[in-house]
Scaffold this motif. Structure first.
Motif, PDB file in Angstrom:
ATOM      1  N   LEU A   1       0.840  -1.204   0.000  1.00  0.00           N
ATOM      2  CA  LEU A   1       0.000   0.000   0.000  1.00  0.00           C
ATOM      3  C   LEU A   1       0.870   1.247   0.000  1.00  0.00           C
ATOM      4  CD1 LEU A   1      -2.504  -1.039   2.839  1.00  0.00           C
ATOM      5  CD2 LEU A   1      -2.750  -1.408   0.375  1.00  0.00           C
TER       6      LEU A   1
ATOM      7  N   THR B   1       0.481   5.642   0.641  1.00  0.00           N
ATOM      8  CA  THR B   1      -0.358   6.812   0.903  1.00  0.00           C
ATOM      9  C   THR B   1      -0.186   7.762  -0.285  1.00  0.00           C
ATOM     10  OG1 THR B   1       1.425   7.994   2.006  1.00  0.00           O
ATOM     11  CG2 THR B   1      -0.014   6.634   3.401  1.00  0.00           C
TER      12      THR B   1
ATOM     13  N   LEU C   1      -3.464   3.577   0.516  1.00  0.00           N
ATOM     14  CA  LEU C   1      -3.889   3.633   1.915  1.00  0.00           C
ATOM     15  C   LEU C   1      -4.334   5.075   2.157  1.00  0.00           C
ATOM     16  CD1 LEU C   1      -4.141   2.445   4.782  1.00  0.00           C
ATOM     17  CD2 LEU C   1      -1.742   3.079   5.159  1.00  0.00           C
TER      18      LEU C   1
ATOM     19  N   ILE D   1      -5.154   7.554   9.514  1.00  0.00           N
ATOM     20  CA  ILE D   1      -5.405   6.486   8.551  1.00  0.00           C
ATOM     21  C   ILE D   1      -6.908   6.193   8.499  1.00  0.00           C
ATOM     22  CG2 ILE D   1      -5.002   4.031   8.076  1.00  0.00           C
ATOM     23  CD1 ILE D   1      -2.217   4.479   9.383  1.00  0.00           C
TER      24      ILE D   1
ATOM     25  N   GLU E   1      -8.904   4.061   5.417  1.00  0.00           N
ATOM     26  CA  GLU E   1      -9.176   2.718   4.874  1.00  0.00           C
ATOM     27  C   GLU E   1      -8.449   2.559   3.554  1.00  0.00           C
ATOM     28  OE1 GLU E   1     -12.565   2.186   2.285  1.00  0.00           O
ATOM     29  OE2 GLU E   1     -13.664   3.603   3.529  1.00  0.00           O
ATOM     30  N   VAL E   2      -8.714   1.458   2.869  1.00  0.00           N
ATOM     31  CA  VAL E   2      -8.012   1.210   1.605  1.00  0.00           C
ATOM     32  C   VAL E   2      -8.931   1.388   0.387  1.00  0.00           C
ATOM     33  CG1 VAL E   2      -6.596  -0.505   0.343  1.00  0.00           C
ATOM     34  CG2 VAL E   2      -6.363  -0.284   2.795  1.00  0.00           C
TER      35      VAL E   2
ATOM     36  N   ILE F   1      -8.869  -1.406   7.318  1.00  0.00           N
ATOM     37  CA  ILE F   1      -7.487  -1.729   7.689  1.00  0.00           C
ATOM     38  C   ILE F   1      -7.372  -1.915   9.206  1.00  0.00           C
ATOM     39  CG2 ILE F   1      -6.773   0.726   7.797  1.00  0.00           C
ATOM     40  CD1 ILE F   1      -4.477  -1.594   6.047  1.00  0.00           C
TER      41      ILE F   1
ATOM     42  N   GLY G   1      -5.905  -6.002   5.915  1.00  0.00           N
ATOM     43  CA  GLY G   1      -7.178  -5.404   5.524  1.00  0.00           C
ATOM     44  C   GLY G   1      -8.291  -6.422   5.674  1.00  0.00           C
TER      45      GLY G   1
ATOM     46  N   VAL H   1      -0.992  -7.173   4.739  1.00  0.00           N
ATOM     47  CA  VAL H   1      -0.246  -6.079   4.100  1.00  0.00           C
ATOM     48  C   VAL H   1       1.234  -6.307   4.397  1.00  0.00           C
ATOM     49  CG1 VAL H   1       0.130  -3.574   4.093  1.00  0.00           C
ATOM     50  CG2 VAL H   1      -2.203  -4.498   4.335  1.00  0.00           C
TER      51      VAL H   1
ATOM     52  N   ILE I   1       4.093  -0.824   3.501  1.00  0.00           N
ATOM     53  CA  ILE I   1       3.396   0.466   3.448  1.00  0.00           C
ATOM     54  C   ILE I   1       4.421   1.529   3.083  1.00  0.00           C
ATOM     55  CG2 ILE I   1       2.129   2.227   4.753  1.00  0.00           C
ATOM     56  CD1 ILE I   1       1.108   0.045   6.582  1.00  0.00           C
TER      57      ILE I   1
ATOM     58  N   HIS J   1       5.112   5.595   2.599  1.00  0.00           N
ATOM     59  CA  HIS J   1       4.585   6.915   2.951  1.00  0.00           C
ATOM     60  C   HIS J   1       5.720   7.924   2.871  1.00  0.00           C
ATOM     61  CE1 HIS J   1       2.406  10.071   5.021  1.00  0.00           C
ATOM     62  NE2 HIS J   1       3.282  10.092   6.003  1.00  0.00           N
TER      63      HIS J   1
END
Ligand code: COI
Length: 363
Positions: free
Chosen positions: A184, A186, A226, A236, A238-239, A244, A305, A315, A318, A320
């Protein structure tokens, strides 16, 4: 056509003359590609829902001015039916899906529907098309109820007429990763939803708005976006295709439903199981920074998720702002696996249904 049959709630059934089931490769199911022989339909006109009918799945006519094509006044649900044995099918939590369907209808100015018709439509479709329900573990009959605005008018206002349909589709895993960890990212360029908007409804347009960011994420090598909150861009949410959860130490942290997150039925099921298993469970706001800090301290054990289509989906990564959290990218974490096993065992009738989640249909 065979003779019409009438059910308890007066659903008229027009059975197909010839099944299309030979078109399906049950060993190679692609999510949402093939549709079972029959579909449910009901029209709203003159302030009331009309006669319900189950008829052959087929294209239908609409004019170019149909409201939904221009203004997107439409809601949907996603639920699943599972093969238990040759006499039994389980529908997972139909009442919860029905309630969310009506909540979505209220937000999108669409008339609500009755549970009796909903459940009878599902049962009748399942009985008629039971051969379409795949038998292998990991597969199911995906059920897609939806309602769209059908006024033939370009004025930008709520439609007076609506069409309610339920179609079903034999499916396997939603993500090409199957039950292997997804990745995922962001985005600081886009938002999915904001409190007061339509994010907590299952409104068709919510998904259309997420396609561009999802496409960009995919092009960068991630499975999905994400989503962070629209206001401060740090909490945060959701997806988009699933909710999540974070396992931090021995606490399961799930973003609280603050008005812009879809209240997932599988999300509720995961939380109920975690409580039952004695875990600390927190539904609260959680920032992306807190997740990175937990990871740096070695406390972030798992991220996964939950959703009807996705079931429980681990997951593995992540991303970001140029930084990555890398978890196990090869296999699901222990807790995600335990949730997946328990939920699917209940769905397929292999475990006791203590919570009363399954609706049994005898075929
Ligand atoms: C579901 O999980 O059923 C969904 O609706 C998500 C997605 C396929 C749009």
């Amino acid at each position: 056509m065979m003779n019409e049959i009438i059910t308890n709630t007066n659903i008229t059934i027009e059975p197909v003359e010839q099944s299309r089931i030979h078109e399906v490769d049950f060993n190679n199911l692609v999510f949402g590609r093939k549709f079972s022989d029959h579909m449910f339909e009901m029209e709203f006109q003159g302030d009331k829902w009309g006669a319900p009918v189950i008829k052959p799945y087929a294209p239908f006519k609409m004019t170019p001015a149909t409201n939904v094509l221009h203004y997107g006044q439409a809601v949907f649900e996603g639920m699943k039916a599972y093969y238990v044995d040759e006499n039994t099918i389980h529908i997972f939590r139909p009442k919860a899906h029905y309630e969310r369907f009506n909540n979505s209808c209220r937000r999108m100015c669409i008339p609500e529907t009755e549970y009796e018709i909903f459940i009878e439509a599902l049962e009748t479709l399942i009985k008629l098309d039971h051969q379409w329900i795949p038998k292998r573990s990991g597969t199911a009959l995906y059920i897609r109820p939806f309602i769209f605005a059908s006024d033939d008018l370009l004025a930008a206002r709520s439609s007076d007429t609506f069409t309610y349909q339920i179609i079903t589709s034999p499916v396997g895993a939603y993500y090409s990763e199957g039950f292997n960890p997804v990745s995922l990212t962001t985005t600081d360029e886009y938002v999915r939803a904001v409190k007061g908007g339509t994010g907590e409804a299952k409104a068709a347009g919510n998904y259309a708005g997420s396609f561009l960011p999802a496409k960009k994420a995919k092009a960068e090598g991630y499975t999905q976006v994400l989503w962070l909150d629209a206001k401060e861009h740090k909490y945060i949410e959701e997806v988009g295709t699933m909710n999540i959860h974070f396992l931090i130490g021995d606490t399961l942290v799930t973003p609280a439903l603050t008005g812009s997150i879809l209240p997932g039925v599988t999300r509720r099921s995961v939380i109920a199981l975690a409580k039952e298993w004695g875990l600390n469970v927190e539904e609260r706001r959680i920032t992306i920074d807190e997740v990175f800090e937990a990871h740096e301290k070695g406390e972030l054990k798992e991220v996964f998720g939950s959703g009807t289509a996705a079931v429980v989906s681990p997951v593995g990564l992540i991303h970001h702002k140029g930084k990555n959290i890398e978890l196990d990218r090869e296999k699901p974490g222990e807790f995600a696996q335990k949730c997946f096993d328990k939920i699917t065992d209940i769905q397929y009738g292999r475990a006791e249904d203590k919570f009363g989640w399954v609706h049994k249909v005898s075929i």
